[in-house]
Design a protein around this motif. Structure first.
Motif, PDB file in Angstrom:
ATOM      1  N   GLY A 170      25.342  19.458   2.184  1.00  9.63           N
ATOM      2  CA  GLY A 170      24.336  21.053   2.500  1.00  9.63           C
ATOM      3  C   GLY A 170      23.544  21.564   4.014  1.00  9.63           C
ATOM      4  O   GLY A 170      23.773  21.797   4.427  1.00  9.63           O
ATOM      5  N   GLU A 171      24.239  19.922   5.015  1.00 12.06           N
ATOM      6  CA  GLU A 171      24.315  20.536   6.833  1.00 12.06           C
ATOM      7  C   GLU A 171      24.496  20.667   6.883  1.00 12.06           C
ATOM      8  O   GLU A 171      25.333  20.535   8.394  1.00 12.06           O
ATOM      9  CB  GLU A 171      23.233  19.793   7.229  1.00 12.06           C
ATOM     10  N   GLY A 172      26.692  20.995   6.263  1.00 10.27           N
ATOM     11  CA  GLY A 172      27.716  21.048   7.165  1.00 10.27           C
ATOM     12  C   GLY A 172      28.962  20.380   7.419  1.00 10.27           C
ATOM     13  O   GLY A 172      29.511  20.998   8.151  1.00 10.27           O
ATOM     14  N   MET A 173      28.284  18.914   6.397  1.00 15.32           N
ATOM     15  CA  MET A 173      29.112  17.611   7.537  1.00 15.32           C
ATOM     16  C   MET A 173      30.089  17.688   6.031  1.00 15.32           C
ATOM     17  O   MET A 173      30.274  18.377   5.221  1.00 15.32           O
ATOM     18  CB  MET A 173      28.928  16.473   7.506  1.00 15.32           C
ATOM     19  N   ARG A 174      31.978  17.312   6.536  1.00 18.17           N
ATOM     20  CA  ARG A 174      32.427  16.895   6.064  1.00 18.17           C
ATOM     21  C   ARG A 174      32.488  15.618   5.409  1.00 18.17           C
ATOM     22  O   ARG A 174      32.800  14.752   6.541  1.00 18.17           O
ATOM     23  CB  ARG A 174      33.997  17.868   6.309  1.00 18.17           C
ATOM     24  N   VAL A 175      32.002  15.365   3.842  1.00 16.66           N
ATOM     25  CA  VAL A 175      32.073  13.819   3.837  1.00 16.66           C
ATOM     26  C   VAL A 175      33.126  13.290   2.441  1.00 16.66           C
ATOM     27  O   VAL A 175      33.447  14.456   2.002  1.00 16.66           O
ATOM     28  CB  VAL A 175      30.112  13.980   3.222  1.00 16.66           C
ATOM     29  N   VAL A 176      33.046  12.293   2.802  1.00 22.33           N
ATOM     30  CA  VAL A 176      33.541  11.175   1.738  1.00 22.33           C
ATOM     31  C   VAL A 176      32.822  10.663   0.959  1.00 22.33           C
ATOM     32  O   VAL A 176      32.402   9.581   1.916  1.00 22.33           O
ATOM     33  CB  VAL A 176      35.254  11.108   2.074  1.00 22.33           C
ATOM     34  N   GLN A 177      32.947  10.180  -0.485  1.00 18.46           N
ATOM     35  CA  GLN A 177      32.198   8.529  -0.678  1.00 18.46           C
ATOM     36  C   GLN A 177      33.841   8.220  -1.500  1.00 18.46           C
ATOM     37  O   GLN A 177      33.933   8.130  -2.362  1.00 18.46           O
ATOM     38  CB  GLN A 177      30.901   9.502  -1.526  1.00 18.46           C
ATOM     39  N   VAL A 178      32.729   6.619  -0.591  1.00 19.50           N
ATOM     40  CA  VAL A 178      33.708   5.723  -1.389  1.00 19.50           C
ATOM     41  C   VAL A 178      32.782   5.043  -2.338  1.00 19.50           C
ATOM     42  O   VAL A 178      31.832   4.519  -2.071  1.00 19.50           O
ATOM     43  CB  VAL A 178      35.044   4.924  -0.811  1.00 19.50           C
ATOM     44  N   ILE A 179      33.841   4.064  -2.982  1.00 19.67           N
ATOM     45  CA  ILE A 179      32.941   3.493  -4.654  1.00 19.67           C
ATOM     46  C   ILE A 179      33.409   2.031  -3.321  1.00 19.67           C
ATOM     47  O   ILE A 179      34.427   1.694  -3.528  1.00 19.67           O
ATOM     48  CB  ILE A 179      33.142   2.887  -5.430  1.00 19.67           C
ATOM     49  N   GLY A 180      32.277   1.052  -2.924  1.00 21.08           N
ATOM     50  CA  GLY A 180      32.514  -0.853  -2.111  1.00 21.08           C
ATOM     51  C   GLY A 180      33.996  -0.080  -1.223  1.00 21.08           C
ATOM     52  O   GLY A 180      33.824   0.832  -0.061  1.00 21.08           O
ATOM     53  N   VAL A 181      33.737  -1.421  -0.320  1.00 19.70           N
ATOM     54  CA  VAL A 181      33.995  -1.422   0.947  1.00 19.70           C
ATOM     55  C   VAL A 181      35.515  -1.158   0.800  1.00 19.70           C
ATOM     56  O   VAL A 181      36.267  -1.251  -0.266  1.00 19.70           O
ATOM     57  CB  VAL A 181      33.603  -2.623   1.799  1.00 19.70           C
TER      58      VAL A 181
END
Length: 268
Positions: free
Chosen positions: A24-35
């Motif tokens: 929402g603040e304009g960043m490109r984000v990836v979410q991962v589960i676990g290391v």
């Protein structure tokens, strides 16, 4: 390109909430589960949010997983680390917020680390170090009867001192509302007093954005999703990420599935 912001979240739903805030603040984000493993890729992301199951795990496991996540995020270039926990500071007298924060702070050689679970949009505010859920202090809210992490104290300084090894101080709303120079001056004063953690008041989103700006040079920040509101602008101001774009999500046609990941009063 390397990522600039690395986040370690103590559960999956909180990680998703944080990723949504950053997008929402304009960043490109990836979410991962676990290391992630060595084969992990994240494209052109500015930030990676690592979702762990460390909120109610044994303390030793929570620390080990969080340090492993830190090591991976640093290897990918993260300049700043955000340790994300629930905006109701879900924990017990033994942790895991305090022990994990201690381990991350030591690994990053931080003099002072902020404690800010405030998220006014969801009714979580901090005043004089006391965490409120809507109009009620935390210990008078429905969180007092949480089956795993019953919250029986509303004072974040007492809660943090009970589960961490560092001295805890306060940056009150009267300082926050004076702006970035006043916050930084208070931080320096707390460091001189030997304080390791600073609970910082936040009553609205404007406060959170001011706090984010004041913490631009901090290696480690801890808090709820709200503390992330002010961080992307710091990287954008230094030319580390692209100008903010329209991040509206496009609707899809057809049926929808809603997943509720909580039995909290707000979810019900």
């Amino acid at each position: 390109m390397p990522i600039v912001l690395g986040a370690i979240a103590d559960d999956f739903t909180g990680a998703t909430d944080l990723a949504n805030t950053l997008v929402g603040e304009g960043m490109r984000v990836v979410q991962v589960i676990g290391v992630p493993g060595p084969e992990a890729t994240y494209g052109d992301a500015d930030a990676v949010v690592v979702a762990l199951k460390s909120r109610t795990a044994p303390v030793e496991d929570a620390i080990a997983e969080s340090l492993a996540a830190l090591e991976w995020l640093q290897s990918e270039g993260a300049e700043q680390i955000l340790f994300k926990y629930c905006s109701t500071f879900d924990s017990t007298p033994k942790g895991n917020i305090g022990p994990v924060a201690d381990a991350l702070r030591e690994a990053l050689s931080c003099e002072l680390t902020l404690i800010c679970p405030a998220f006014p949009k969801n009714g979580r505010t901090i005043y004089n170090g006391v965490l409120f859920v809507e109009e009620l202090p935390l210990a008078e809210s429905s969180m007092k009867d949480h089956p795993l992490t019953p919250m029986r104290d509303s004072n974040l300084m007492r809660l943090m001192e009970a589960q961490s090894t560092g001295k805890v101080g306060l940056i009150p709303a009267s300082i926050v509302q004076q702006g970035v120079p006043a916050i930084r001056a208070r931080m320096e004063a707390l460091i001189a007093e030997g304080v390791s953690y600073a609970v910082i008041d936040a009553l609205n989103e404007a406060d959170l954005r001011t706090i984010g700006k004041a913490a631009t040079d901090h290696k480690l920040i801890t808090g709820g999703s709200g503390i992330a509101l002010g961080l992307p602008a710091n990287f954008r101001g230094r030319g580390k990420i692209a100008p903010k774009q329209d991040t509206d999500f496009l609707p899809n046609e057809g049926r929808a599935l809603i997943l509720a990941g909580s039995c909290s009063a707000a979810t019900r």
